[in-house]
Scaffold this motif. Structure first.
Motif, PDB file in Angstrom:
ATOM      1  N   ASP A   5       0.845  -1.192   0.000  1.00 24.06           N
ATOM      2  CA  ASP A   5       0.000   0.000   0.000  1.00 24.06           C
ATOM      3  C   ASP A   5       0.884   1.246   0.000  1.00 24.06           C
ATOM      4  O   ASP A   5       1.071   1.899   1.032  1.00 24.06           O
ATOM      5  CB  ASP A   5      -0.931  -0.010   1.197  1.00 24.06           C
ATOM      6  N   HIS A   6       1.415   1.569  -1.157  1.00 20.91           N
ATOM      7  CA  HIS A   6       2.378   2.663  -1.262  1.00 20.91           C
ATOM      8  C   HIS A   6       1.720   4.039  -1.208  1.00 20.91           C
ATOM      9  O   HIS A   6       2.338   4.985  -0.738  1.00 20.91           O
ATOM     10  CB  HIS A   6       3.198   2.516  -2.539  1.00 20.91           C
ATOM     11  N   ARG A   7       0.490   4.133  -1.669  1.00 20.11           N
ATOM     12  CA  ARG A   7      -0.188   5.434  -1.640  1.00 20.11           C
ATOM     13  C   ARG A   7      -0.390   5.936  -0.226  1.00 20.11           C
ATOM     14  O   ARG A   7      -0.115   7.086   0.072  1.00 20.11           O
ATOM     15  CB  ARG A   7      -1.518   5.355  -2.369  1.00 20.11           C
ATOM     16  N   SER A   8      -0.885   5.076   0.647  1.00 16.63           N
ATOM     17  CA  SER A   8      -1.064   5.524   2.029  1.00 16.63           C
ATOM     18  C   SER A   8       0.286   5.702   2.708  1.00 16.63           C
ATOM     19  O   SER A   8       0.449   6.582   3.553  1.00 16.63           O
ATOM     20  CB  SER A   8      -1.950   4.558   2.818  1.00 16.63           C
ATOM     21  N   GLY A   9       1.273   4.891   2.315  1.00 18.60           N
ATOM     22  CA  GLY A   9       2.625   5.073   2.852  1.00 18.60           C
ATOM     23  C   GLY A   9       3.181   6.426   2.482  1.00 18.60           C
ATOM     24  O   GLY A   9       3.774   7.118   3.319  1.00 18.60           O
ATOM     25  N   ILE A  10       2.986   6.813   1.235  1.00 18.41           N
ATOM     26  CA  ILE A  10       3.442   8.134   0.789  1.00 18.41           C
ATOM     27  C   ILE A  10       2.732   9.221   1.582  1.00 18.41           C
ATOM     28  O   ILE A  10       3.357  10.173   2.049  1.00 18.41           O
ATOM     29  CB  ILE A  10       3.205   8.304  -0.727  1.00 18.41           C
ATOM     30  N   HIS A  11       1.427   9.053   1.749  1.00 19.66           N
ATOM     31  CA  HIS A  11       0.643  10.045   2.492  1.00 19.66           C
ATOM     32  C   HIS A  11       1.173  10.230   3.922  1.00 19.66           C
ATOM     33  O   HIS A  11       1.405  11.352   4.372  1.00 19.66           O
ATOM     34  CB  HIS A  11      -0.828   9.614   2.517  1.00 19.66           C
ATOM     35  N   PHE A  12       1.372   9.117   4.620  1.00 21.26           N
ATOM     36  CA  PHE A  12       1.823   9.206   6.005  1.00 21.26           C
ATOM     37  C   PHE A  12       3.261   9.716   6.111  1.00 21.26           C
ATOM     38  O   PHE A  12       3.592  10.475   7.023  1.00 21.26           O
ATOM     39  CB  PHE A  12       1.677   7.855   6.710  1.00 21.26           C
TER      40      PHE A  12
END
Length: 81
Positions: A5-12
């Protein structure tokens, strides 16, 4: 991010980076920028990944210890790979 889940990782990581910038913690900024580069690279955004690594070097101002420099070089090679 380990589960893909890279999108949420980027977000956080971007949120953590903003906090690190607010507190002016160079170490925290570098600790956010290195995994952020990997997250960008795995999501297909190579240019942003390299920009994150460049920012990590710029923020540190050349005062990077050997371990951190090794991590930056390793991450850069993974981005190019």
């Amino acid at each position: 991010m380990r589960l893909g889940d890279h999108r949420s990782g980027i977000h956080f990581l971007e949120q953590a980076l903003a906090l690190a910038k607010e507190t002016q913690s160079v170490e925290a900024q570098v600790r956010c920028l290195v995994p952020l580069a990997l997250a960008y690279a795995t999501s297909g955004n190579r240019q942003q990944a390299l920009a994150s690594l460049s920012e990590a070097r710029m923020v540190s101002g050349g005062r990077v210890d050997r371990f951190t420099e090794c991590e930056l070089l390793k991450m850069e090679s993974l981005v190019h790979y």
